[in-house]
Design a protein around this motif. Structure first.
Motif, PDB file in Angstrom:
ATOM      1  N   ALA A 168      -5.382   1.291  -1.357  1.00  0.00           N
ATOM      2  CA  ALA A 168      -4.326   1.431  -2.355  1.00  0.00           C
ATOM      3  C   ALA A 168      -3.195   0.425  -2.118  1.00  0.00           C
ATOM      4  CB  ALA A 168      -3.771   2.852  -2.314  1.00  0.00           C
ATOM      5  N   ASN A 169      -2.434   0.172  -3.151  1.00  0.00           N
ATOM      6  CA  ASN A 169      -1.214  -0.616  -3.020  1.00  0.00           C
ATOM      7  C   ASN A 169      -0.091   0.332  -2.599  1.00  0.00           C
ATOM      8  OD1 ASN A 169      -2.340  -3.078  -3.904  1.00  0.00           O
ATOM      9  ND2 ASN A 169      -2.163  -2.416  -6.041  1.00  0.00           N
ATOM     10  N   VAL A 170       0.582   0.009  -1.514  1.00  0.00           N
ATOM     11  CA  VAL A 170       1.643   0.857  -0.973  1.00  0.00           C
ATOM     12  C   VAL A 170       2.969   0.110  -1.080  1.00  0.00           C
ATOM     13  CG1 VAL A 170       2.471   2.138   1.035  1.00  0.00           C
ATOM     14  CG2 VAL A 170       0.010   1.906   0.629  1.00  0.00           C
ATOM     15  N   ASN A 171       3.959   0.732  -1.705  1.00  0.00           N
ATOM     16  CA  ASN A 171       5.278   0.126  -1.874  1.00  0.00           C
ATOM     17  C   ASN A 171       6.352   1.092  -1.394  1.00  0.00           C
ATOM     18  OD1 ASN A 171       4.253  -2.250  -3.354  1.00  0.00           O
ATOM     19  ND2 ASN A 171       3.836  -0.774  -4.989  1.00  0.00           N
ATOM     20  N   VAL A 172       7.517   0.560  -1.105  1.00  0.00           N
ATOM     21  CA  VAL A 172       8.665   1.371  -0.723  1.00  0.00           C
ATOM     22  C   VAL A 172       9.704   1.265  -1.826  1.00  0.00           C
ATOM     23  CG1 VAL A 172      10.502   1.730   0.966  1.00  0.00           C
ATOM     24  CG2 VAL A 172       8.235   1.009   1.727  1.00  0.00           C
TER      25      VAL A 172
ATOM     26  N   VAL B 216       2.523   4.871  -4.224  1.00  0.00           N
ATOM     27  CA  VAL B 216       1.120   4.485  -4.083  1.00  0.00           C
ATOM     28  C   VAL B 216       0.508   4.259  -5.463  1.00  0.00           C
ATOM     29  CG1 VAL B 216      -1.142   5.181  -3.203  1.00  0.00           C
ATOM     30  CG2 VAL B 216       0.941   5.814  -1.962  1.00  0.00           C
ATOM     31  N   ILE B 217      -0.199   3.142  -5.618  1.00  0.00           N
ATOM     32  CA  ILE B 217      -0.896   2.832  -6.863  1.00  0.00           C
ATOM     33  C   ILE B 217      -2.341   2.467  -6.531  1.00  0.00           C
ATOM     34  CG2 ILE B 217      -0.970   1.340  -8.909  1.00  0.00           C
ATOM     35  CD1 ILE B 217       2.022   0.829  -8.513  1.00  0.00           C
TER      36      ILE B 217
ATOM     37  N   THR C 135      -3.031   6.291 -10.737  1.00  0.00           N
ATOM     38  CA  THR C 135      -1.696   5.982 -11.239  1.00  0.00           C
ATOM     39  C   THR C 135      -0.675   6.039 -10.101  1.00  0.00           C
ATOM     40  OG1 THR C 135      -1.302   8.299 -11.769  1.00  0.00           O
ATOM     41  CG2 THR C 135      -2.263   6.908 -13.496  1.00  0.00           C
ATOM     42  N   MET C 136       0.567   5.658 -10.408  1.00  0.00           N
ATOM     43  CA  MET C 136       1.601   5.659  -9.379  1.00  0.00           C
ATOM     44  C   MET C 136       1.943   7.091  -8.955  1.00  0.00           C
ATOM     45  SD  MET C 136       4.940   5.907  -8.234  1.00  0.00           S
ATOM     46  CE  MET C 136       6.112   5.914  -9.584  1.00  0.00           C
ATOM     47  N   ARG C 137       1.864   7.337  -7.648  1.00  0.00           N
ATOM     48  CA  ARG C 137       2.271   8.616  -7.070  1.00  0.00           C
ATOM     49  C   ARG C 137       3.320   8.344  -6.013  1.00  0.00           C
ATOM     50  NH1 ARG C 137      -2.775   6.536  -6.724  1.00  0.00           N
ATOM     51  NH2 ARG C 137      -3.678   7.782  -5.033  1.00  0.00           N
TER      52      ARG C 137
END
Length: 395
Positions: free
Chosen positions: A279-283, A294-295, A382-384
């Motif tokens: 997954a793509n992990v962002n802050v 998370v996307i 989707t974005m969680r």
């Protein structure tokens, strides 16, 4: 044999005997790459260059008479070469002339701060005499000039055993710019008790303003964590303070590096991206609260981010806020495992409570370190998001 200051105490204190010192002088004398003088006679039987070789060989063989004669020639023909006087002082001590040895070593320590043998002598003598500020001053010279030297490490170990001297050195570290970080060089390879003592010094230095480079702190912590997680925890706290422990029960409750991977970008006690996630992990941040977003990666259940936590045995509640497309079920949730081999831990079911989610965590007496994990169930790309993580004792 040791070099006594008088009839009662050795010149280099209780820990630095002359035999060990002589072996280290051997290395210093042979190397002598940073000279402040030159031999009067570059060749021949009386040359300082040849005398250094004779001195080294005699020390190696335990021949005190020959090493003393070579030391005298070194001082006669190259008195200002770094190491000549200090080597001569050690030779005097091993040959049974303690008073003359002390005088020569004192003279050597006044000629320049780059002579590690002289500085070690001066630091330890000051420590024996109770002059803690002077001991710390000489210790600084050692850390500047020879941070990787075994002699530096031995002297530092003695400083750290003395509360006054350790505090004086910590104060100097807080005022320093580059040299204080040298305390960390090679730390991972030292005995556990020495690492623990160094953590005490670093914690005190932090109170006086010392700050270690983030990348170096993470590297050293990760390396020690692999062998001794609790020792790594003590070092991490010494280098970085309490973090979010008072607020949340975790050191890192801001997710600052939750999207990063590796020892150079995150430490075991920070949220860090799981290497296995797709997954793509962002802050991100909403209403002033940091959160991990998370996307993708919804085709398989997977860990997203991890953080190690040192918890005492007992019962705890893990709680968090998260997006929830199905009422009562978080899109992301917390799980945990005990990372101590064969350690026991029990994790309860997820329970919605007051707009958040929680679950009971019971840590067994044989579990030293818990690894909290942000987990993403399968079936959603989707974005969680997940935020406001807390771990609180209920015992």
């Amino acid at each position: 044999m040791s070099i006594p200051l008088n009839g009662k105490r050795p010149v280099l204190g209780r820990a630095l005997g002359t035999a060990a010192l002589a072996g280290l002088v051997l290395v210093t004398v042979i190397a002598m790459t940073d000279r402040v003088g030159a031999s009067v006679m570059p060749s021949g039987p009386l040359s300082a260059g040849k005398a250094r070789g004779v001195f080294a060989a005699a020390n190696s063989a335990g021949d005190s008479d020959t090493s003393l004669a070579a030391g005298e020639r070194m001082v006669r023909w190259a008195p200002v070469v770094r190491g000549s006087l200090s080597a001569y002082g050690v030779a005097l001590g091993t040959a049974g002339y303690p008073d003359r040895a002390a005088e020569v070593l004192r003279a050597a320590s006044s000629l320049g701060w780059r002579d590690e043998v002289a500085q070690a002598y001066a630091s330890t003598q000051a420590l024996v005499n109770g002059e803690v500020d002077l001991a710390a001053f000489r210790m600084e010279a050692l850390l500047r000039s020879a941070p990787e030297s075994q002699l530096t490490r031995q002297t530092l170990a003695q400083i750290m055993l003395d509360d006054g001297a350790r505090l004086a050195l910590a104060r100097r570290m807080g005022e320093g710019v580059e040299w204080p970080a040298n305390v960390l060089i090679g730390l991972r390879d030292r005995p556990a008790e020495e690492i623990a003592a160094t953590a005490v010094l670093l914690a005190e230095a932090r109170q006086f303003g010392f700050r270690a480079d983030d990348r170096v702190a993470r590297w050293e912590t990760f390396a020690i964590y692999e062998e001794n997680p609790r020792l790594a925890w003590a070092l991490w706290l010494a280098l970085n303070g309490e973090g979010g422990l008072a607020r949340s029960g975790l050191w890192d409750d801001t997710f600052a590096v939750a999207d990063k991977v590796g020892s150079g970008t995150s430490a075991p006690f920070e949220w860090r991206r799981a290497t296995s996630t797709s997954a793509n992990v962002n802050v991100g941040e909403v209403d002033g609260k940091p959160r991990v977003e998370v996307i993708g990666g919804g085709f398989s259940a997977q860990d997203i981010s991890r953080q190690a936590i040192v918890l005492e045995p007992g019962r705890y509640v893990m709680s968090w806020s998260a997006s929830s497309r199905i009422e009562g079920r978080p899109d992301l949730h917390l799980s945990a495992v005990c990372v101590t081999p064969n350690g026991s831990m029990t994790l309860g079911p997820i329970v919605p409570t007051e707009g958040k989610f929680g679950r009971l965590l019971e840590v067994g007496a044989d579990c030293e370190v818990v690894q909290a994990r942000i987990f993403a169930p399968s079936g959603d790309t989707t974005m969680r998001w997940l935020s406001d993580v807390q771990i609180a004792s209920v015992d």
